[in-house]
Motif scaffolding. Structure first.
Motif, mmCIF file in Angstrom:
data_model
loop_
_atom_site.group_PDB
_atom_site.id
_atom_site.type_symbol
_atom_site.label_atom_id
_atom_site.label_comp_id
_atom_site.label_asym_id
_atom_site.label_seq_id
_atom_site.Cartn_x
_atom_site.Cartn_y
_atom_site.Cartn_z
ATOM 1 N N ALA A 20 28.708 20.149 11.414
ATOM 2 C CA ALA A 20 27.621 19.021 11.103
ATOM 3 C C ALA A 20 26.579 19.329 12.262
ATOM 4 C CB ALA A 20 27.968 17.629 10.942
ATOM 5 N N THR A 21 27.229 19.745 13.529
ATOM 6 C CA THR A 21 26.386 19.550 14.662
ATOM 7 C C THR A 21 26.234 21.091 15.141
ATOM 8 O OG1 THR A 21 28.412 19.048 16.075
ATOM 9 C CG2 THR A 21 26.824 17.776 15.217
ATOM 10 N N ASN A 22 26.126 22.001 14.472
ATOM 11 C CA ASN A 22 25.784 23.461 14.618
ATOM 12 C C ASN A 22 24.413 23.734 15.485
ATOM 13 O OD1 ASN A 22 24.841 26.241 14.299
ATOM 14 N ND2 ASN A 22 26.486 26.652 13.345
ATOM 15 N N PRO A 23 24.319 23.906 16.709
ATOM 16 C CA PRO A 23 23.047 24.085 17.276
ATOM 17 C C PRO A 23 22.163 24.952 16.712
ATOM 18 C CG PRO A 23 24.808 24.666 18.958
ATOM 19 C CD PRO A 23 25.572 23.998 17.533
ATOM 20 N N ALA A 24 22.668 26.166 16.358
ATOM 21 C CA ALA A 24 21.841 27.290 15.633
ATOM 22 C C ALA A 24 21.001 26.590 14.338
ATOM 23 C CB ALA A 24 22.475 28.292 15.264
ATOM 24 N N VAL A 45 24.627 22.598 2.062
ATOM 25 C CA VAL A 45 25.255 23.145 3.255
ATOM 26 C C VAL A 45 25.171 22.072 4.464
ATOM 27 C CG1 VAL A 45 24.925 25.471 2.381
ATOM 28 C CG2 VAL A 45 23.288 24.313 3.818
ATOM 29 N N TYR A 46 24.581 21.011 4.416
ATOM 30 C CA TYR A 46 24.152 19.992 5.388
ATOM 31 C C TYR A 46 23.736 18.934 4.810
ATOM 32 C CZ TYR A 46 22.348 17.863 9.457
ATOM 33 O OH TYR A 46 22.097 16.994 10.713
ATOM 34 N N ALA A 47 24.391 17.712 5.219
ATOM 35 C CA ALA A 47 23.856 16.307 5.057
ATOM 36 C C ALA A 47 24.024 15.410 6.334
ATOM 37 C CB ALA A 47 24.515 15.820 3.891
ATOM 38 N N ASN A 48 23.247 14.863 6.851
ATOM 39 C CA ASN A 48 23.217 13.977 8.176
ATOM 40 C C ASN A 48 23.852 12.637 7.702
ATOM 41 O OD1 ASN A 48 21.069 12.397 7.199
ATOM 42 N ND2 ASN A 48 19.909 12.953 9.248
ATOM 43 N N SER A 49 24.305 11.780 9.019
ATOM 44 C CA SER A 49 25.013 10.800 8.453
ATOM 45 C C SER A 49 24.134 9.806 7.803
ATOM 46 C CB SER A 49 25.222 10.119 9.821
ATOM 47 O OG SER A 49 26.293 10.707 10.586
ATOM 48 N N THR A 50 22.967 9.826 7.822
ATOM 49 C CA THR A 50 21.968 8.601 7.301
ATOM 50 C C THR A 50 22.056 9.183 5.409
ATOM 51 O OG1 THR A 50 20.577 8.496 8.958
ATOM 52 C CG2 THR A 50 19.679 7.883 6.813
ATOM 53 N N ALA A 51 22.024 10.523 5.595
ATOM 54 C CA ALA A 51 21.909 10.796 3.973
ATOM 55 C C ALA A 51 23.454 10.506 3.509
ATOM 56 C CB ALA A 51 21.849 12.370 3.930
ATOM 57 N N GLN A 52 24.507 10.925 4.072
ATOM 58 C CA GLN A 52 25.974 10.483 3.733
ATOM 59 C C GLN A 52 25.982 8.859 3.556
ATOM 60 O OE1 GLN A 52 29.081 12.460 6.278
ATOM 61 N NE2 GLN A 52 27.540 13.991 7.041
ATOM 62 N N GLU A 53 25.476 8.197 4.195
ATOM 63 C CA GLU A 53 25.734 6.814 4.003
ATOM 64 C C GLU A 53 24.869 6.350 2.831
ATOM 65 O OE1 GLU A 53 24.076 2.812 6.494
ATOM 66 O OE2 GLU A 53 24.987 4.318 7.584
ATOM 67 N N ARG A 54 23.752 6.746 2.763
ATOM 68 C CA ARG A 54 22.755 6.576 1.563
ATOM 69 C C ARG A 54 23.535 6.737 0.317
ATOM 70 N NH1 ARG A 54 20.722 2.576 -0.089
ATOM 71 N NH2 ARG A 54 22.055 3.248 -1.806
ATOM 72 N N PHE A 55 23.993 8.281 0.101
ATOM 73 C CA PHE A 55 24.606 8.653 -1.103
ATOM 74 C C PHE A 55 25.967 8.227 -1.248
ATOM 75 C CE2 PHE A 55 20.747 11.534 -0.807
ATOM 76 C CZ PHE A 55 20.710 11.743 -2.352
ATOM 77 N N GLY A 56 26.692 7.924 -0.060
ATOM 78 C CA GLY A 56 28.051 7.301 -0.291
ATOM 79 C C GLY A 56 29.176 8.601 -0.271
ATOM 80 N N TYR A 57 28.711 9.624 0.288
ATOM 81 C CA TYR A 57 29.721 10.884 0.170
ATOM 82 C C TYR A 57 29.760 11.252 1.704
ATOM 83 C CZ TYR A 57 28.385 12.040 -4.742
ATOM 84 O OH TYR A 57 28.072 12.139 -6.123
ATOM 85 N N ARG A 88 23.250 17.005 17.422
ATOM 86 C CA ARG A 88 24.080 15.694 17.437
ATOM 87 C C ARG A 88 23.158 14.809 17.278
ATOM 88 N NH1 ARG A 88 25.732 16.675 22.824
ATOM 89 N NH2 ARG A 88 27.332 18.283 22.680
ATOM 90 N N TRP A 89 21.883 14.763 17.483
ATOM 91 C CA TRP A 89 20.979 13.510 17.033
ATOM 92 C C TRP A 89 20.545 13.775 15.862
ATOM 93 C CZ3 TRP A 89 16.072 12.880 15.256
ATOM 94 C CH2 TRP A 89 15.462 11.824 15.284
ATOM 95 N N LEU A 90 19.995 14.925 15.135
ATOM 96 C CA LEU A 90 19.971 15.137 13.873
ATOM 97 C C LEU A 90 21.153 14.418 12.833
ATOM 98 C CD1 LEU A 90 17.979 18.488 13.867
ATOM 99 C CD2 LEU A 90 17.247 16.056 13.322
ATOM 100 N N HIS A 91 21.954 14.789 13.308
ATOM 101 C CA HIS A 91 23.317 14.398 12.525
ATOM 102 C C HIS A 91 23.638 12.935 12.683
ATOM 103 C CE1 HIS A 91 27.448 14.002 11.051
ATOM 104 N NE2 HIS A 91 26.898 14.758 9.997
ATOM 105 N N ASP A 92 23.758 12.513 13.644
ATOM 106 C CA ASP A 92 24.619 11.308 14.018
ATOM 107 C C ASP A 92 23.376 10.155 14.234
ATOM 108 O OD1 ASP A 92 26.778 12.506 14.464
ATOM 109 O OD2 ASP A 92 26.653 12.769 16.518
ATOM 110 N N ARG A 93 22.311 10.467 14.727
ATOM 111 C CA ARG A 93 21.385 9.210 15.002
ATOM 112 C C ARG A 93 19.992 9.232 14.204
ATOM 113 N NH1 ARG A 93 23.814 10.820 19.490
ATOM 114 N NH2 ARG A 93 22.076 11.782 20.593
ATOM 115 N N ALA A 94 19.616 10.336 13.642
ATOM 116 C CA ALA A 94 18.217 10.363 12.896
ATOM 117 C C ALA A 94 18.105 9.078 12.046
ATOM 118 C CB ALA A 94 18.275 11.604 12.282
#
Length: 167
Positions: free
Chosen positions: A17-21, A73-85, A51-57
């Motif tokens: 989730a926090t891949n810099p590339a 292939v990617y879902a940040n924490s806000t999207a995970q919370e909103r969708f519930g996955y 880290r910011w994009l995934h954890d705090r955006a």
């Protein structure tokens, strides 16, 4: 995890989730194609950005690959919370399943617009969470994950607001 291609772009759908590339690809392709930064820079390194994009955006951020039936292939924490996955539930799921069956035509038209122009803005659509509850995603921008050489690695979408939708 697979290595990066010779252009430095992540090529695996199971990247951390926090891949810099991958964060660099998200940010650079948004800036290049949309013509403005995805968000104000608040970091000094790609790792801090990841880290910011995934954890705090404060916005939902999703990405899918280029397969015929694109997979997240990617879902940040806000999207995970909103969708519930969780991350593990999101990554690998067909992105079309994020929309209700009656909203998939509209979603598909938006995806096609991005393929034609490399980005599109102003979308609003109904999505469905893991619990089956529908909600609107609003103020959506979607863009191609395009590297500096023009290679397309998928598409990303940011939604800056959301609200409940009638059942």
């Amino acid at each position: 995890m697979r290595s990066l291609d010779d252009g430095g772009t992540p090529t695996t759908p199971n990247r951390p989730a926090t891949n810099p590339a991958f964060a660099a690809l998200l940010l650079a392709s948004h800036l290049r194609l949309v013509g403005e930064p995805l968000c104000p820079a608040r970091w000094d390194t790609d790792q801090e950005a990841a880290r910011w994009l995934h954890d705090r955006a404060p916005f939902g951020l999703l990405a899918h690959d280029t397969s015929a039936d694109p997979l997240f292939v990617y879902a940040n924490s806000t999207a995970q919370e909103r969708f519930g996955y969780s991350w593990d539930e999101f990554v690998g799921m067909p992105s079309r399943l994020s929309a209700r069956p009656d909203g998939r035509r509209d979603r598909d038209a938006f995806v096609r617009a991005v393929r034609a122009d490399h980005y599109a803005t102003g979308y609003r659509g109904i999505r469905v969470g893991k619990d089956g509850r529908p909600f609107w995603i609003e103020d959506v921008t979607m863009w191609d994950l395009m590297d500096a050489r023009g290679g397309i690695h998928g598409q990303a979408a940011v939604f800056r607001s959301w609200s409940p939708a009638a059942g």
